[in-house]
Design a protein around this motif. Structure first.
Motif, PDB file in Angstrom:
ATOM      1  N   LEU A  27       3.232  -9.227   1.448  1.00 42.40           N
ATOM      2  CA  LEU A  27       3.970  -8.712   2.001  1.00 42.40           C
ATOM      3  C   LEU A  27       4.996  -8.959   3.040  1.00 42.40           C
ATOM      4  CD1 LEU A  27       0.301  -7.804   3.265  1.00 42.40           C
ATOM      5  CD2 LEU A  27       1.722  -6.322   1.526  1.00 42.40           C
ATOM      6  N   SER A  63      -7.479  -3.824  15.951  1.00 46.71           N
ATOM      7  CA  SER A  63      -8.467  -3.187  14.513  1.00 46.71           C
ATOM      8  C   SER A  63      -7.421  -2.104  13.888  1.00 46.71           C
ATOM      9  CB  SER A  63      -9.132  -3.809  14.614  1.00 46.71           C
ATOM     10  OG  SER A  63     -10.400  -2.106  15.498  1.00 46.71           O
ATOM     11  N   THR A  64      -7.022  -1.126  14.494  1.00 49.42           N
ATOM     12  CA  THR A  64      -6.586   0.326  15.186  1.00 49.42           C
ATOM     13  C   THR A  64      -5.114   0.060  14.442  1.00 49.42           C
ATOM     14  OG1 THR A  64      -8.141   1.804  15.563  1.00 49.42           O
ATOM     15  CG2 THR A  64      -6.323   3.005  15.093  1.00 49.42           C
ATOM     16  N   ALA A  82      -4.443  -2.037  11.373  1.00 51.71           N
ATOM     17  CA  ALA A  82      -4.987  -1.278   9.901  1.00 51.71           C
ATOM     18  C   ALA A  82      -3.104  -0.451  10.050  1.00 51.71           C
ATOM     19  CB  ALA A  82      -5.967  -0.699  10.032  1.00 51.71           C
ATOM     20  N   LEU A  83      -3.043   0.234  10.974  1.00 51.99           N
ATOM     21  CA  LEU A  83      -1.853   1.297  10.769  1.00 51.99           C
ATOM     22  C   LEU A  83      -0.398   0.276  10.673  1.00 51.99           C
ATOM     23  CD1 LEU A  83      -2.348   3.598  13.681  1.00 51.99           C
ATOM     24  CD2 LEU A  83      -2.649   4.223  11.788  1.00 51.99           C
ATOM     25  N   LEU A 123      -0.471  -2.635   8.993  1.00 50.29           N
ATOM     26  CA  LEU A 123      -1.072  -3.148   7.495  1.00 50.29           C
ATOM     27  C   LEU A 123      -0.785  -2.135   6.870  1.00 50.29           C
ATOM     28  CD1 LEU A 123      -1.610  -5.363   5.835  1.00 50.29           C
ATOM     29  CD2 LEU A 123      -3.556  -4.259   6.143  1.00 50.29           C
ATOM     30  N   THR A 124      -0.923  -0.807   6.978  1.00 49.70           N
ATOM     31  CA  THR A 124      -0.664   0.429   5.595  1.00 49.70           C
ATOM     32  C   THR A 124       0.794   0.901   5.309  1.00 49.70           C
ATOM     33  OG1 THR A 124      -3.103   1.799   6.136  1.00 49.70           O
ATOM     34  CG2 THR A 124      -0.994   2.938   5.694  1.00 49.70           C
ATOM     35  N   ALA A 125       1.635   0.468   6.742  1.00 47.95           N
ATOM     36  CA  ALA A 125       3.211   1.066   6.591  1.00 47.95           C
ATOM     37  C   ALA A 125       4.047  -0.447   5.949  1.00 47.95           C
ATOM     38  CB  ALA A 125       3.696   0.970   8.179  1.00 47.95           C
ATOM     39  N   ASP A 126       3.674  -2.039   6.193  1.00 48.37           N
ATOM     40  CA  ASP A 126       3.535  -3.016   5.774  1.00 48.37           C
ATOM     41  C   ASP A 126       3.481  -2.292   3.557  1.00 48.37           C
ATOM     42  OD1 ASP A 126       4.130  -4.933   4.710  1.00 48.37           O
ATOM     43  OD2 ASP A 126       3.819  -6.072   5.865  1.00 48.37           O
ATOM     44  N   ILE A 127       2.708  -1.999   3.579  1.00 48.52           N
ATOM     45  CA  ILE A 127       1.846  -2.323   2.172  1.00 48.52           C
ATOM     46  C   ILE A 127       2.051  -1.064   1.251  1.00 48.52           C
ATOM     47  CG2 ILE A 127      -0.128  -1.240   0.516  1.00 48.52           C
ATOM     48  CD1 ILE A 127      -2.103  -2.283   2.597  1.00 48.52           C
ATOM     49  N   ILE A 128       2.647   0.395   1.973  1.00 49.51           N
ATOM     50  CA  ILE A 128       3.651   1.485   1.532  1.00 49.51           C
ATOM     51  C   ILE A 128       5.234   0.808   1.020  1.00 49.51           C
ATOM     52  CG2 ILE A 128       4.969   2.947   1.868  1.00 49.51           C
ATOM     53  CD1 ILE A 128       2.254   4.128   3.486  1.00 49.51           C
ATOM     54  N   THR A 149       6.265  -2.021   1.167  1.00 45.41           N
ATOM     55  CA  THR A 149       6.369  -2.827  -0.066  1.00 45.41           C
ATOM     56  C   THR A 149       6.062  -2.661  -1.493  1.00 45.41           C
ATOM     57  OG1 THR A 149       5.195  -5.100   1.927  1.00 45.41           O
ATOM     58  CG2 THR A 149       4.288  -5.828  -0.958  1.00 45.41           C
TER      59      THR A 149
END
Length: 284
Positions: A47, A156-157, A160-161, A163-168, A170
């Motif tokens: 990531l 954590s919230t 998580a947001l 991380l989700t943006a990073d995954i998208i 990537t």
């Protein structure tokens, strides 16, 4: 919170522990490969953020072990070694199925299994398990107790947001990576279809084929269309930053479909890196 197996913790606490292990893994990779090996910063994570999720999963798996093992040494060592080796093998297999690429390859190490895992890493995983259970995990629990329920929820919230943006982002870059590799391969196949029977035509990769055509065009330019020669110029001059970014982070990456093209790009990338190094040395 008491030091207990991770499945007995609230989900937000387990998630934060996963993130902490992922960050620790990322730091370890950056120090070992980037600083000590290449003597410069290299983002070794899959990531964009400072995370190596495979370490997060490995750490969580270790914490799934029964509490009775926490006070042992040898059983804990071998349990950690076996579980983390299974995790690394599975993650390697899953990522290859999802993205059609082998992101790391231990084939050059002794006692490896299909290049996905090796004995050296497995031995280190055992020590990592001892370190996590004996020293790291208790400190993480103290830190989470210090944070409290409210800040655990907030952090954590937010993570998580992000991380989700990073995954998208990537995944989008991975799509672009595969698209670029496919275009390079298709161009090479088109050149091979058109000039493959010519005695002067050589090369196994798109870059080598393009160079072969370009060299012969200097002798018989009238045989080649302007469009083909322009495409060759663009291929040779284009800066494949996205592809180079993945090669930098995963130097042993393998893609069976693009073996020749990737090998050529790696050669070009290493050559470019050596040129930059020489320029820096000349300035000194």
């Amino acid at each position: 919170m008491e030091v207990v197996p991770v499945f007995q913790l609230p989900f937000k606490a387990a998630f934060l522990i996963f993130i902490i292990f992922s960050v620790i893994g990322w730091v370890s990779e950056v120090l070992y490969v980037g600083i000590f090996s290449e003597h410069k910063f290299v983002n070794r994570g899959f990531l964009h953020g400072p995370l190596c999720p495979v370490y997060g999963f490995g750490g969580i798996v270790i914490l799934l072990l029964p509490k009775e093992l926490y006070n042992t040494w040898i059983p804990l060592y071998f349990s950690s070694m076996i579980l983390c080796t299974i995790v690394e093998y599975f993650v390697s297999w899953l990522m290859e199925k999802m993205f059609h690429a082998r992101w790391w390859d231990y084939s050059h190490y002794k006692l490896n299994i299909k290049g996905r895992v090796c004995a050296l890493n497995s031995i280190l995983f055992g020590f990592m398990g001892l370190g996590i259970i004996r020293f790291v995990y208790p400190q993480i629990i103290r830190f989470l107790n210090f944070l409290g329920d409210f800040w655990m929820t907030v952090s954590s919230t937010a993570i998580a947001l992000l991380l989700t943006a990073d995954i998208i982002v990537t995944v989008r870059k991975l799509v672009d990576f595969n698209t670029a590799m496919e275009k390079i391969k298709e161009f090479g196949e088109n050149l091979n279809d058109r000039y493959g029977n010519e005695s002067w035509f050589k090369g196994t990769s798109a870059f080598a084929m393009a160079e072969s055509v370009k060299n012969h065009a200097q002798i018989e330019k009238e045989k080649f269309s302007k469009n083909v020669l322009e495409k060759i110029e663009r291929l040779q001059e284009k800066n494949h930053k996205n592809i180079e970014s993945f090669m930098k982070r995963f130097p042993t990456m393998k893609i069976e479909k693009y073996t020749n093209e990737l090998a050529e790009l790696k050669t070009r990338y290493i050559s470019k890196k050596d040129e930059k190094k020489k320029k820096r040395e000349d300035k000194k």
